[in-house]
Structures are given as structure tokens and as C-alpha cells.
Design an enzyme around this catalytic site. Structure first.
Site, PDB file in Angstrom:
ATOM      1  N   LYS A  72      19.951  54.361  36.416  1.00  0.00           N
ATOM      2  CA  LYS A  72      21.329  54.864  36.409  1.00  0.00           C
ATOM      3  C   LYS A  72      22.265  53.772  36.926  1.00  0.00           C
ATOM      4  O   LYS A  72      21.929  53.068  37.885  1.00  0.00           O
ATOM      5  CB  LYS A  72      21.398  56.110  37.288  1.00  0.00           C
ATOM      6  N   SER A 147      25.313  64.319  36.798  1.00  0.00           N
ATOM      7  CA  SER A 147      25.876  63.074  36.337  1.00  0.00           C
ATOM      8  C   SER A 147      24.850  62.101  35.750  1.00  0.00           C
ATOM      9  O   SER A 147      25.230  61.170  35.059  1.00  0.00           O
ATOM     10  CB  SER A 147      26.615  62.382  37.488  1.00  0.00           C
ATOM     11  N   SER A 171      22.510  66.291  40.327  1.00  0.00           N
ATOM     12  CA  SER A 171      22.641  65.339  39.228  1.00  0.00           C
ATOM     13  C   SER A 171      21.374  64.760  38.622  1.00  0.00           C
ATOM     14  O   SER A 171      21.458  64.076  37.607  1.00  0.00           O
ATOM     15  CB  SER A 171      23.556  64.189  39.638  1.00  0.00           C
TER      16      SER A 171
HETATM   17  N1  GLN Z   1      27.868  67.863  39.368  1.00  0.00           N
HETATM   18  C1  GLN Z   1      27.987  67.828  40.792  1.00  0.00           C
HETATM   19  C2  GLN Z   1      29.312  67.236  41.184  1.00  0.00           C
HETATM   20  O1  GLN Z   1      30.121  67.085  40.317  1.00  0.00           O
HETATM   21  C3  GLN Z   1      26.871  67.047  41.372  1.00  0.00           C
HETATM   22  C4  GLN Z   1      27.012  65.618  41.076  1.00  0.00           C
HETATM   23  C5  GLN Z   1      25.895  64.802  41.643  1.00  0.00           C
HETATM   24  O2  GLN Z   1      24.877  65.335  42.056  1.00  0.00           O
HETATM   25  N2  GLN Z   1      26.107  63.504  41.704  1.00  0.00           N
HETATM   26  O3  GLN Z   1      29.579  66.966  42.300  1.00  0.00           O
END
Ligand code: GLN
Length: 495
Positions: A72, A147, A171
Site C-alpha cells: 500500500k 482504504s 481498512s
Molecule cells: N474507512 C475508515 C475511515 O475512513 C477507516 C479507514 C482506515 O482504516 N484507514 O476512517
């Protein structure tokens, strides 16, 4: 091939590292124009490293010898770009390897490229990437989740056997569930965050994404362990070997099932029955209001993000004029380089930390977090693991939630509580709803990562085939004579 199959084939000399890496690069070349899983591909560096590995004597070969890996783009790989999905880091080259990357490389892995994400990890669909969206390999009109959507899509489309993601509020788990692959969020403190571009430091965790839980455990065993560069890592040794079978007690989180779409809930109920058939004991439990966890998460995560992202205000200097003017120009430039969602979170985070609101929002959220962890730990005295859906729905369509941030945040309602409590959790494919994968989540006690992963591997994936399913567009069986797979994707897109 899975991670294990790939490593086995190399070990037996059936295939060389160069061949394996070449195959991945070829797949990325053919497919990624449509999918958009990768932000950058390291063709030359990867092939050069593969060649060096092929020449390495047998006794110097690590446990992940020759494994191609996608990373990532918020995790640092020395000499490669690390954008975190943001314009503000578009030209940033990592000066060092993240601790996890260092460990995976010394075990023999090969990084083939960096994957797409929502800017700084803020989002649940990859639509908040500053560069382009990633498409879900199961239905290219739908999001891959976020994400870590790029990493999940890359594994689902079989471009690479494994990838790294990061999980702040869900995420790695939520995109894995949308893309039909397996992902693990480690216990907070088990895996070093050194070299991970920070979003919310008390929640951020780096986790593996692969086809199977067994593969995730193998990667985790290399990634885990104390690190002098991250004071929040636990110094003690954690046993990450596979756990033998006992009559594990699994707590089925009733209120989460009730909050999920009915078809998703059904698939997870069926998952519970598979565990039961294999000798596990089921018990219904209630994990408390999910919406409260979501609220507490978005207060704490944005508060920490506003502090973490403050460092970028000095990154791009405007032309030197007088001091006041300089500051203003710097702010304007920074503002232009952050996306809408990032700005929303900085504002929200600054607000909940400001005098007068700090007690009303931030402190209450922190108190709720403490209570939530205590509640989880008390439930986990009666049962060994919790079972719940990873997300209340399957993958949604592009644009469906973009205009309504609260709807977008709701995609994480089943994952954020676990993040707040710092517990380990694996998400694994457990069914399909109208051709789209459903994910189930097993949550364990702190540092019992090997237990949840072994449970998913032995008492679910060994008995079922969901993790073996390949998106139709990826399967050779859908090819017409003389058609390449790229032709197929184009044809499917046109149809
Ligand atoms: N989707 C969640 C957020 O928008 C978690 C994102 C993540 O785990 N980086 O915060």
C-alpha cells in the site's frame, strides 16, 4: 497461486523467482489499466532483485523466498515513491524501508509495486484517492472498498499472491470483504508502525492481505515483533504458530447480524454453522451499540489526524515574501493539495480538540473507547472469539456514497469497534450475494492473532471454497478462443 503454493513451487525448483515476478508484472501490465490497483509498478527493481535471489545459495534463502508482494502506498519502501494517495506527497521518495518491509525483504519477498488507497487512508471506497479510483474485480462498476482497496483488488484479481495494507478503522478488513480475499488486522502493538505514513496513531496497524488465513499468518509471523523505532510495539515474544483444535467457543454478535443486510447476515449465520459442524460451540453475545463506536472512532481518528497532518503545512513553501504573506501562501498551497475528505477530517479533528469542545467530544469519546475495550474483554472471558460480518453490505457502486460522508462512514460500523479496542481480527470470504463476495470477521483477545487466523484457516477455509473463487473476468474459462485476458476485460466492460 496462494503464497504457500508459490513458495512451494520455488522451493521445489519448479519455477524460478524471475519467472514468478515476471508473471506478476505481466498480469499487472495486462489488467491494471482497467483495475487501477497500482499507483506505481517497480518493473526493473523487482526483476533485478528476482535475479539476485535466484543466485542466492540455498542456505541463505528466507521463509518468503521469492514471494512477489504489493505494498500500500502509505508504507515506505526505500527508493520508491510513497504518495499515501495524496497530491501533497506526489513527489515524495521514501528514504528508508518501513520495519515491516525490511523484515519481509530479509525473508526473501520482492516488492513489485505500490497500491492505491483513499488519501491518507481516509475512506472506504478508494474514491478519495487523489489519483484515480480502483475498480472491484468482481464488478468493475463497484468500489473495491477502502482504504486498502488497491491491495485487496490486486490480490482478488490474482495480480499478486499477497499485499500489505493498513487498518485504522477497518481498512484491510472491509476491502478484503468487498473483494473476496482474506485480511488480518493485528493486535495493536504486535506489528511496528515505523515507516507507515500516520493517519491516527493510536489506531493505525499494518496488516497482510492474501487469499487464505494461513498465508496471512505466515506473513504476520515475519512482520510481527518489537521494534526500537516504534515505542508502542510490545517487547514480549508472541507465539504465532498455528493453534491446534479445541472446542473453541465462538460468540456470535447478534446485534451486528441484526444491523447487517439480511443476505449478508444469512451468509454469516451459515458461517457460524460451519464452525459448529466442526466442533466449535456457539453462543449469542451482544457487543453494544455499534453507532456509538462509529461516533467515538470518528472523533478520536479525526483528532489524531488533525495533529498528524499538521506537519504537511510546512512542506510546500511559497515564494518568499514578508512573513505574514508567506504563511498565507503556504496555507493556500497546502489547502489546494489536500482533498475534500482530508480537509473535512482536519476541520472536524481540530474542532473536537478545541477549548470548550474537548471535554464534550474528545474526552467522552476516549471514555467510550475505554468502556468498549472493557466490554469486549469481558465478553471474551466467556468465549474465545467473536464472529460478525465485516461490513453490513456488499460492495456498493461508484458515486453511491460519495456525496454523503455519513453513509460512507457506515461501511465501517462493524470494524471500528475492534480497532478502538486494539483487538486482532481476520476478515475472510464466507459467501456471495448476487455474485458479490461477503466477508465474515473473527475477533480475538489481545495477542491471540494466531488463534483467530488458525480458526479461519482450519475450521472454515479447509471446509469451504469461497476463498478459492476467482472473479469471472479473471478466470480463463471465460475466455473465447484466441482472446487475451485484456481483451476479455475490455469486452466485459463494453458489454
Ligand atoms: N474507512 C475508515 C475511515 O475512513 C477507516 C479507514 C482506515 O482504516 N484507514 O476512517
Amino acid at each position: 497461486m496462494t503464497v504457500r503454493q508459490t513458495l512451494e513451487a520455488i522451493r521445489q525448483g519448479r519455477i524460478g523467482v524471475v519467472e514468478v515476478v515476471r508473471e506478476c508484472l505481466e498480469r499487472i501490465r495486462r489488467w491494471d489499466g482497467v483495475l487501477g490497483a497500482f499507483l506505481s509498478v517497480e518493473t526493473e527493481t523487482a526483476l533485478k532483485r528476482a535475479e539476485q535471489l535466484d543466485n542466492l545459495p540455498q542456505d541463505e534463502r528466507g521463509v518468503l523466498f521469492g514471494l512477489p508482494l504489493a505494498v500500500k502506498d502509505n508504507i515506505l519502501v526505500k527508493g520508491q515513491t510513497a504518495t499515501a494517495g495524496s497530491r501533497i506527497l506526489e513527489n515524495f521518495t521514501a528514504p528508508y524501508d518501513a520495519t515491516v518491509v525490511k523484515r519481509l525483504l530479509s525473508a526473501g519477498a520482492v516488492v513489485v509495486g505500490k497500491t492505491n488507497l483513499d488519501e491518507f487512508g481516509m475512506g472506504s471506497s478508494c474514491e478519495h484517492s487523489a489519483f484515480f479510483v480502483t475498480r472491484n474485480p468482481w464488478d468493475t462498476e463497484r468500489v473495491p472498498g477502502g482504504s486498502s482497496g488497491g491491495s485487496a483488488a490486486a490480490v482478488a484479481a490474482r495480480l499478486v499472491p499477497a499485499a500489505l495494507g493498513s487498518d485504522t478503522g477497518g481498512s484491510v478488513r472491509q476491502p478484503a470483504s468487498f473483494c473476496g480475499v482474506t485480511a488480518h488486522r493485528p493486535t495493536y502493538g504486535l506489528v511496528s508502525r515505523y515507516g507507515l505514513i500516520a493517519f491516527a496513531s493510536s489506531l493505525d496497524a499494518i496488516g497482510p492481505i492474501a487469499q487464505t488465513a494461513e498465508d496471512c499468518l505466515l506473513l504476520l509471523s515475519v512482520m510481527a515483533g518489537g521494534d526500537a523505532n516504534d515505542a508502542t510495539t510490545a517487547p514480549h515474544k508472541v507465539d504465532l504458530r498455528r493453534k491446534p483444535f479445541q472446542r473453541w467457543r465462538i460468540g456470535v454478535v447478534r446485534n451486528a447480524l441484526e444491523a447487517a443486510d439480511s443476505a449478508v447476515a444469512e451468509a454469516v449465520e451459515e458461517t457460524a454453522r460451519v464452525f459448529q459442524k466442526n466442533g466449535c460451540v456457539l453462543k449469542d453475545v451482544d457487543a453494544g451499540a455499534l453507532e456509538d463506536a462509529l461516533a467515538a472512532y470518528h472523533i478520536i481518528a479525526t483528532a489524531e489526524a488533525s495533529a498528524n497532518l499538521a506537519r504537511y503545512s510546512g512542506v510546500h513553501f511559497a515564494q518568499r515574501q514578508d512573513e505574514g504573506e508567506l504563511a498565507l501562501q503556504t496555507i493556500r498551497k497546502t489547502r489546494a493539495l489536500f482533498g475534500t475528505e482530508v480537509k473535512r477530517r482536519i476541520l472536524l479533528g481540530t474542532y473536537v480538540l478545541s477549548a470548550g469542545y474537548y471535554d464534550a467530544y474528545y474526552l467522552r469519546a476516549v471514555a467510550h473507547r475505554r468502556a468498549l475495550r472493557a466490554k469486549f474483554l469481558s465478553i471474551l472471558r466467556d468465549v474465545d472469539m467473536l464472529l460478525l460480518p465485516t461490513s453490513p453490505s456488499v460492495a456498493f457502486r461508484f458515486g453511491e456514497r460519495l456525496k454523503d460522508p455519513l453513509k460512507m462512514y457506515a461501511a465501517d460500523v462493524m470494524t471500528v469497534g475492534v480497532s478502538l479496542a486494539g483487538l486482532p481480527a481476520v476478515s475472510f470470504p464466507c459467501g456471495f450475494v448476487e455474485g458479490l463476495p461477503v466477508g465474515a470477521q473473527l475477533v480475538g483477545r489481545p495477542f491471540e492473532d494466531a488463534l483467530v487466523l488458525s480458526a479461519a484457516a482450519r475450521w472454515f477455509q479447509q471446509e469451504t471454497d469461497y476463498h478459492k473463487m476467482v472473479p469471472a473476468a479473471v478466470s480463463y474459462t471465460h475466455l473465447r478462443a484466441h482472446e487475451t485476458r485484456h481483451d476479455l476485460v475490455c469486452r466485459l466492460l463494453l458489454e
